[in-house]
Design a protein around this motif. Structure first.
Motif, PDB file in Angstrom:
ATOM      1  N   GLY B 143     -39.200  39.945  -6.104  1.00 39.86           N
ATOM      2  CA  GLY B 143     -38.404  38.739  -5.889  1.00 39.86           C
ATOM      3  C   GLY B 143     -37.056  38.815  -6.571  1.00 39.86           C
ATOM      4  N   ASN B 144     -36.734  37.769  -7.310  1.00 37.90           N
ATOM      5  CA  ASN B 144     -35.422  37.682  -7.947  1.00 37.90           C
ATOM      6  C   ASN B 144     -35.557  37.901  -9.450  1.00 37.90           C
ATOM      7  OD1 ASN B 144     -33.245  35.869  -9.395  1.00 37.90           O
ATOM      8  ND2 ASN B 144     -32.419  36.478  -7.388  1.00 37.90           N
ATOM      9  N   PHE B 145     -34.724  38.818  -9.984  1.00 42.20           N
ATOM     10  CA  PHE B 145     -34.874  39.191 -11.389  1.00 42.20           C
ATOM     11  C   PHE B 145     -34.559  38.023 -12.320  1.00 42.20           C
ATOM     12  CE2 PHE B 145     -33.142  41.081 -15.343  1.00 42.20           C
ATOM     13  CZ  PHE B 145     -34.303  41.701 -15.784  1.00 42.20           C
ATOM     14  N   SER B 146     -33.563  37.243 -11.953  1.00 42.66           N
ATOM     15  CA  SER B 146     -33.171  36.116 -12.794  1.00 42.66           C
ATOM     16  C   SER B 146     -34.332  35.128 -12.916  1.00 42.66           C
ATOM     17  CB  SER B 146     -31.942  35.427 -12.183  1.00 42.66           C
ATOM     18  OG  SER B 146     -31.600  34.309 -12.948  1.00 42.66           O
ATOM     19  N   GLU B 147     -34.960  34.834 -11.792  1.00 44.72           N
ATOM     20  CA  GLU B 147     -36.106  33.904 -11.831  1.00 44.72           C
ATOM     21  C   GLU B 147     -37.262  34.499 -12.625  1.00 44.72           C
ATOM     22  OE1 GLU B 147     -37.142  32.831  -7.818  1.00 44.72           O
ATOM     23  OE2 GLU B 147     -35.070  32.270  -7.361  1.00 44.72           O
ATOM     24  N   LEU B 148     -37.433  35.798 -12.482  1.00 42.94           N
ATOM     25  CA  LEU B 148     -38.521  36.468 -13.216  1.00 42.94           C
ATOM     26  C   LEU B 148     -38.302  36.345 -14.720  1.00 42.94           C
ATOM     27  CD1 LEU B 148     -41.028  38.269 -13.447  1.00 42.94           C
ATOM     28  CD2 LEU B 148     -39.601  40.251 -12.964  1.00 42.94           C
ATOM     29  N   VAL B 149     -37.071  36.591 -15.178  1.00 36.77           N
ATOM     30  CA  VAL B 149     -36.807  36.530 -16.620  1.00 36.77           C
ATOM     31  C   VAL B 149     -36.946  35.088 -17.127  1.00 36.77           C
ATOM     32  CG1 VAL B 149     -35.133  36.990 -18.445  1.00 36.77           C
ATOM     33  CG2 VAL B 149     -35.306  38.542 -16.515  1.00 36.77           C
ATOM     34  N   CYS B 185     -33.169  43.341 -20.671  1.00 37.44           N
ATOM     35  CA  CYS B 185     -32.000  43.081 -19.812  1.00 37.44           C
ATOM     36  C   CYS B 185     -30.775  43.974 -20.059  1.00 37.44           C
ATOM     37  CB  CYS B 185     -31.548  41.630 -19.970  1.00 37.44           C
ATOM     38  SG  CYS B 185     -32.763  40.448 -19.389  1.00 37.44           S
ATOM     39  N   LEU B 186     -30.480  44.317 -21.302  1.00 37.71           N
ATOM     40  CA  LEU B 186     -29.178  44.934 -21.550  1.00 37.71           C
ATOM     41  C   LEU B 186     -29.248  46.342 -22.136  1.00 37.71           C
ATOM     42  CD1 LEU B 186     -27.384  41.810 -23.137  1.00 37.71           C
ATOM     43  CD2 LEU B 186     -27.486  42.502 -20.736  1.00 37.71           C
ATOM     44  N   GLY B 187     -30.154  46.577 -23.024  1.00 35.28           N
ATOM     45  CA  GLY B 187     -30.204  47.856 -23.725  1.00 35.28           C
ATOM     46  C   GLY B 187     -29.367  47.818 -24.999  1.00 35.28           C
ATOM     47  N   GLU B 241     -29.506  32.850 -18.587  1.00 34.95           N
ATOM     48  CA  GLU B 241     -28.498  33.076 -17.542  1.00 34.95           C
ATOM     49  C   GLU B 241     -27.328  33.882 -18.078  1.00 34.95           C
ATOM     50  OE1 GLU B 241     -26.947  29.834 -15.169  1.00 34.95           O
ATOM     51  OE2 GLU B 241     -28.977  28.986 -15.080  1.00 34.95           O
ATOM     52  N   ILE B 242     -26.898  33.541 -19.301  1.00 36.28           N
ATOM     53  CA  ILE B 242     -25.777  34.277 -19.906  1.00 36.28           C
ATOM     54  C   ILE B 242     -26.131  35.741 -20.088  1.00 36.28           C
ATOM     55  CG2 ILE B 242     -24.458  34.527 -22.051  1.00 36.28           C
ATOM     56  CD1 ILE B 242     -24.601  31.414 -22.275  1.00 36.28           C
ATOM     57  N   VAL B 243     -27.346  35.975 -20.546  1.00 35.35           N
ATOM     58  CA  VAL B 243     -27.762  37.374 -20.768  1.00 35.35           C
ATOM     59  C   VAL B 243     -27.793  38.117 -19.434  1.00 35.35           C
ATOM     60  CG1 VAL B 243     -29.665  38.845 -21.513  1.00 35.35           C
ATOM     61  CG2 VAL B 243     -29.040  36.835 -22.877  1.00 35.35           C
ATOM     62  N   ILE B 244     -28.364  37.481 -18.434  1.00 36.89           N
ATOM     63  CA  ILE B 244     -28.510  38.161 -17.141  1.00 36.89           C
ATOM     64  C   ILE B 244     -27.149  38.426 -16.496  1.00 36.89           C
ATOM     65  CG2 ILE B 244     -29.320  37.759 -14.768  1.00 36.89           C
ATOM     66  CD1 ILE B 244     -31.829  36.564 -16.008  1.00 36.89           C
ATOM     67  N   ASP B 245     -26.219  37.576 -16.740  1.00 40.38           N
ATOM     68  CA  ASP B 245     -24.892  37.753 -16.123  1.00 40.38           C
ATOM     69  C   ASP B 245     -24.022  38.780 -16.832  1.00 40.38           C
ATOM     70  OD1 ASP B 245     -25.277  36.110 -14.003  1.00 40.38           O
ATOM     71  OD2 ASP B 245     -24.529  34.302 -14.991  1.00 40.38           O
ATOM     72  N   GLN B 246     -24.538  39.427 -17.844  1.00 40.26           N
ATOM     73  CA  GLN B 246     -23.751  40.463 -18.527  1.00 40.26           C
ATOM     74  C   GLN B 246     -23.514  41.644 -17.585  1.00 40.26           C
ATOM     75  OE1 GLN B 246     -22.414  40.303 -21.858  1.00 40.26           O
ATOM     76  NE2 GLN B 246     -22.858  38.219 -21.167  1.00 40.26           N
ATOM     77  N   PRO B 247     -22.336  42.233 -17.615  1.00 38.07           N
ATOM     78  CA  PRO B 247     -22.029  43.340 -16.694  1.00 38.07           C
ATOM     79  C   PRO B 247     -22.951  44.538 -16.866  1.00 38.07           C
ATOM     80  CG  PRO B 247     -20.081  42.640 -17.946  1.00 38.07           C
ATOM     81  CD  PRO B 247     -21.219  41.859 -18.481  1.00 38.07           C
ATOM     82  N   SER B 248     -23.491  44.713 -18.059  1.00 35.72           N
ATOM     83  CA  SER B 248     -24.330  45.906 -18.289  1.00 35.72           C
ATOM     84  C   SER B 248     -25.745  45.735 -17.723  1.00 35.72           C
ATOM     85  CB  SER B 248     -24.415  46.194 -19.788  1.00 35.72           C
ATOM     86  OG  SER B 248     -24.938  45.075 -20.466  1.00 35.72           O
ATOM     87  N   MET B 249     -26.123  44.499 -17.369  1.00 34.89           N
ATOM     88  CA  MET B 249     -27.515  44.266 -16.969  1.00 34.89           C
ATOM     89  C   MET B 249     -27.920  45.036 -15.708  1.00 34.89           C
ATOM     90  SD  MET B 249     -29.803  42.647 -14.923  1.00 34.89           S
ATOM     91  CE  MET B 249     -29.021  41.294 -14.050  1.00 34.89           C
TER      92      MET B 249
END
Lengths: 589, 455
Positions: B143-149, B185-187, B241-249
């Protein structure tokens, strides 16, 4: 005579049946089997099926046959490859013998089937006596043909002569010979020769002359099968030495079977009989017994007048057991009765339990406050109106004791029970388990100390509650009676119910007795059908339909069971262990 | 092409077009099913081989939810075993699902997320919570990763595992906040210690009561937080949401998928993953389109992927059974998988399983062979309901040569070397039985080969 014997085979028959069976056994001793006159005196185990045809008839013409044949599993069995092979084998057998297989079986085994284990040659022998040598000759031809097929050999099998009698090798281990209407099969040539010598020469140097064997035969009535074991010979030969050490590793095993271990240490021989009839199967094992062999295990045997109390008979009974055991004596004498390893564990338990009982010696003061009458009962629970309902539905169980000095020990047991429940609450709280609510119920002549699980918020009406909700541990007092039960409901029944004169109560002189009821067993399994199906799917990887079918077959088979019984009776001369499985021939289910 | 550095990203993610050198056949379909699932029997492989590769992948991806019939059976099984309260039995129920699910990619992705959002039953102790999390992972697996997190951040099992079951504003718990950025999410290197502390403040008041998630507004820190360059009175949802919207995600996730589905090593350069990451971002963090692109690609069917992964114990055991329509005692298999390092519901730590070469050492290799032997000798093991010999016979396979040829196609990424084949046949010939036992011994030797540990 057979019906009389049958009564003897069951564990808890009425006194009338018991009396007739004993009378039958005493008045009509079995004659020494003819096969014993052919066998050497060094035989240490002997078994006989006197009338295989009658036993087969009993099974094949049983009233249950139609119900069994109506089972889906039976239909599947008939379709299986194995059943097909069996049908082919029966057809070949009938063709060889020139008659229907049941007639052939009747003629071939009219003189009985006899097995023997010989100490001196370390060989085994099978003797079959037919009603005529011509039928036996055809059967021998059938066996030889079968042997050729299975070994893949073409042409005559290996054979040898001894005193004019021809013996053929059926395979690498077994040899066969025909002596008129006798057929002999053995794995040791030397044993075969000794049997042939005895057949040709006669004489008294045979098993039939053995005093121990003659004594055993005297106690055998009309049965489907019986066997005799020279226990002393096995003991002297050092076979399975742990059986004769007289010590156990496990306290529960000691409680249940410690007396039998004492018996094995001393008895010269044992006899077992099996009887099959329309009621079911009964097995009786007896051995000579002497009071002096009981030394050290008086806790188990008691004195002559000490027998187990009656079996409890509350409604919905699944299982009941009654024992005469002086647990205090067993605990105190455990050093002599159990192995070093078991004693280490008991010593630790003794220290902990003594602490738990405020410094009172667990063996002497606590167990010593109970009379040596132990009654255990297991019943099916009714969950229909219960909330919450556990997903796995277990039966309730309870132990019933009699206190020697109730006024003195009642407060002690009450306090320990309450402490124990408190301890469980503390431990359970750490694991997130539901908590107990302690309470008490005063009845007319009894008091119950209860502990009930409190459901979590929102789970009060759950039908998938944890397994804990099968239990509401309860301690009950009614006069000298002490009841420790897994549920309040069962404790309530046991402290209030005056035991009815149960029609299938324990034999009056039994030291140990137990009964398992088939109908309630099926109800317990039905209550947990979903769990059984799930377990089947996980264990066998089956699809739901396949798992449902297997569990359905299991329940169908259980529905054939009326009950299963076991009893142990000890008197001055004999120890008798009886077991019986009775089928439900009448139910049309 | 041995180095991923020199691979052209445009070529890599272009749809794979079969050629004479690289035909689309049973062997190619078997590769797809081993990676995007666990394995397929001959009929499934034949059906897939009749499609073109993109269609075969699209079919797998389209099965993003279980059929209601299978879900009813498998969920009922799991719920029934939950009554016993033992997570190991629940593990067996998952093995049952792995062996029989018709939606292989969905289940493979669920396994991926179990390793990604690693949560261990040995610490959570509550089988029911583990089951709830497993259902969540399956529902959102494609599904959608954002919803999953967002959902996993409120999952009781996860919060207990990361000690966040009671997160108070006076003492914000940093465990979940740290792992959300570092592992989920980021590493490493894409956040600071201050971000961890500020993110932890966002989750204050999140707690588990009566086995359920709830927000305790009295314990939530309503103050302004500075998180990953943004400032505001963020709560937990806004912080996720902020974490998921990071460019490195997107790149972080694509790297993990690449390693799980394409090849263990070497690590792919960022530029190679960028097209995948862009797809992930452009599709609003939907998972399925990325995996569809990955499994349809030139790179996936190239020598840089085929045979370049070491099978995990689950892939090895379940894959072999699935390829032969096998069923077995799932409790035995679940226990065995735990013994050799991949107990379902029992990941080693919050990082999940390392995978790759970490799967293999002398002990685990022997463990795999022993577990295969246990499974093959278990009386409950059957192949399409039959003995192995009967199963092979039904497919017209009578000789060990034919059996090896069939297993080679289904279970090996590359043809079996001739000396190995000869050795196996010699061993079969010297065995006592040419019947079922002989074929089971042959299969045991086959699946214990080093070659068979590669996916």
């Amino acid at each position: 005579m057979k019906s009389s014997w049958l009564a003897c085979g069951f564990v808890f028959p009425l006194g009338l049946l018991l009396a007739t069976s004993v009378a039958a056994a005493e008045s009509e001793p079995r004659t020494i089997p003819e096969a014993a006159q052919l066998l050497p005196p060094t035989v240490v185990a002997y078994a006989q099926i006197p009338d295989l045809s009658a036993t087969a008839t009993e099974l094949l013409d049983h009233p249950l046959r139609q119900r069994v044949e109506a089972l889906p599993a039976y239909g599947a069995l008939r379709e299986s490859e194995g059943f097909g092979k069996l049908s082919d084998a029966v057809a070949a057998f009938e063709a060889s013998l020139g008659m229907p297989w049941r007639d052939a079986l009747s003629g071939l085994t009219s003189g009985g089937i006899h097995f023997a284990l010989d100490r001196s040659t370390e060989g085994v022998a099978l003797l079959i006596r037919a009603d005529n040598s011509a039928t036996l000759e055809r059967f021998r031809g059938f066996v030889l043909g079968l042997a050729q097929m299975t070994t893949g050999r073409i042409g005559p099998l290996e054979q040898g002569q001894y005193r004019g009698i021809t013996a053929q090798a059926i395979n690498a281990n077994l040899k066969m010979a025909q002596l008129d209407d006798w057929l002999l099969v053995t794995n040791k040539s030397e044993l075969g020769k000794r049997i042939l010598d005895q057949y040709l020469d006669g004489g008294d140097d045979n098993l039939a002359s053995s005093p121990k064997f003659r004594q055993a035969c005297a106690s055998i009535a009309d049965v489907s099968a019986w066997g005799w074991v020279d226990v002393q010979a096995f003991r002297d030969a050092g076979i399975a030495p742990r059986l004769y050490e007289g010590k156990t590793d496990n306290p529960l095993a000691e409680v249940l079977a410690g007396g039998i271990l004492s018996e094995l240490q001393h008895t010269p021989f044992a006899v077992a009989t099996i009887n099959v009839d329309q009621d079911g199967v009964a097995v009786n094992a007896t051995s000579p017994h002497r009071r002096q062999w009981q030394t050290g295990r008086e806790y188990f045997f008691g004195t002559q007048s000490d027998v187990a109390p009656p079996l409890l008979h509350p409604p919905d009974r699944l299982f009941a057991a009654s024992l005469h055991r002086d647990l205090s004596q067993m605990w105190l004498r455990s050093g002599d009765l159990m192995t070093e390893k078991a004693n280490e564990g008991l010593a630790k338990a003794d220290t902990q339990l003594t602490t738990f009982f405020s410094g009172r010696d667990f063996g002497e003061d606590i167990l010593g406050s109970l009379r040596p009458d132990i009654q255990l009962v297991v019943t099916v629970q009714d969950f229909q109106h219960r909330q919450p309902q556990p997903a796995i539905k277990l039966p309730a169980f309870a132990l019933k004791f009699q206190m020697k000095d109730p006024e003195r020990t009642r407060p002690e047991f009450r306090r320990v029970f309450q402490s124990f429940i408190g301890f469980l609450n503390v431990v359970g709280a750490m694991d997130g388990q539901p908590q107990f609510d302690l309470g008490s119920v005063q009845l007319d002549s009894a008091t119950l100390i209860t502990a009930t699980y409190v459901p979590q918020v929102g789970q009060e009406e759950s039908t998938e509650a944890p397994i804990n909700f099968n239990f509401s541990p309860t301690l009950g007092f009614a006069g000298p009676t002490l009841v420790l039960s897994s549920t309040t409901e069962l404790a309530h029944r046991l402290v209030q119910t005056v035991e009815p004169p149960a029609p299938v109560a324990v034999e009056s002189d039994a030291n140990t007795a137990a009964i398992l009821n088939g109908e309630t067993l099926k109800r317990v399994l039905e209550q947990n059908r979903a769990q059984l199906v799930a377990q089947n799917m996980l264990e066998k990887g089956h699809a739901p339909a396949q798992a449902e079918a297997e569990i359905g077959t299991l329940l169908d088979l259980v529905s054939l069971l009326r009950d299963a019984r076991v009893s142990l009776i000890v008197d001055d001369d004999q120890l008798r262990l009886s077991a019986a499985v009775r089928v439900d021939s009448e139910s049309q289910e | 092409m041995n180095s991923l550095e020199s691979v052209d990203p445009q070529w890599a993610w272009q749809p794979f077009q079969p050629s004479a050198d690289q035909p689309w056949d049973r062997r190619g379909a078997a590769h797809l099913y081993r990676r995007a699932g666990f394995g397929a029997d001959v009929s499934q492989l034949d059906r897939a081989a009749q499609l073109d590769p993109a269609e075969a992948v699209a079919q797998l991806v389209a099965q993003n939810q279980e059929t209601s019939e299978f879900r009813t059976v498998a969920d009922a099984l799991a719920k029934t075993v939950l009554a016993g309260g033992d997570p190991m039995t629940l593990s067996a129920a998952w093995v049952y699902r792995l062996l029989l699910t018709p939606t292989q990619l969905l289940e493979k992705a669920t396994l991926f997320w179990h390793g990604h959002f690693a949560t261990g039953a040995d610490k959570v102790k509550d089988a029911s919570m583990m089951w709830q999390q497993n259902r969540l992972l399956r529902q959102q697996a494609l599904g959608n990763f954002s919803e999953l997190v967002q959902a996993i951040a409120k999952d009781p099992a996860m919060l207990i595992y990361l000690d966040s079951a009671s997160n108070r504003k006076a003492h914000p718990n940093e465990n979940f906040a740290r792992e959300l950025m570092e592992l989920f999410c980021l590493g490493e290197g894409h956040y600071s210690e201050q971000d961890v502390q500020e993110l932890a403040r966002c989750f204050t008041g999140w707690e588990i009561k009566n086995d359920r998630f709830r927000k305790n507004r009295y314990q939530h820190d309503n103050g302004v937080k500075r998180l990953l360059g943004k400032e505001g009175a963020f709560d937990g949802e806004a912080a996720v949401e902020i974490v998921i919207d990071q460019p490195s995600m997107p790149l972080f996730l694509c790297r993990k998928w690449f390693r799980f589905f394409v090849c263990d090593e070497p690590a792919p350069p960022d530029k190679l993953l960028m097209p995948l990451a862009e797809t992930f971002r452009d599709r609003g963090y939907d998972i399925a389109p990325v995996l569809q692109k990955l499994f349809s690609s030139n790179l996936f069917f190239s020598s840089l992927s085929v045979g370049r992964k070491i099978k995990s114990p689950v892939e090895s055991l379940v894959g072999t059974l699935r390829s032969l329509q096998g069923t077995t005692n799932t409790e035995l298999l679940a226990r065995g998988l735990r013994d050799i390092g991949q107990g379902l519901f029992y990941p080693p730590n919050v990082k999940g399983w390392d995978g790759g070469r970490a799967w293999i050492n002398s002990s685990t290799l022997l463990g795999r062979a022993n577990l295969f032997q246990q499974v093959l000798n278990d009386s409950n093991t059957a192949f399409a309901g039959n003995s192995l010999q009967e199963y092979l016979g039904d497919q017209g396979i009578e000789t060990p040569q034919q059996a090896l040829q069939q297993w080679e196609t289904r279970l090996l990424p590359h043809p079996l070397p001739s000396p190995v084949r000869s050795r196996l046949l010699q061993s079969f010939a010297s065995g006592n039985s040419a019947e079922d036992g002989g074929f089971r011994d042959l299969l045991h030797q086959f699946v214990s080969l080093p070659e068979c540990q590669l996916g």
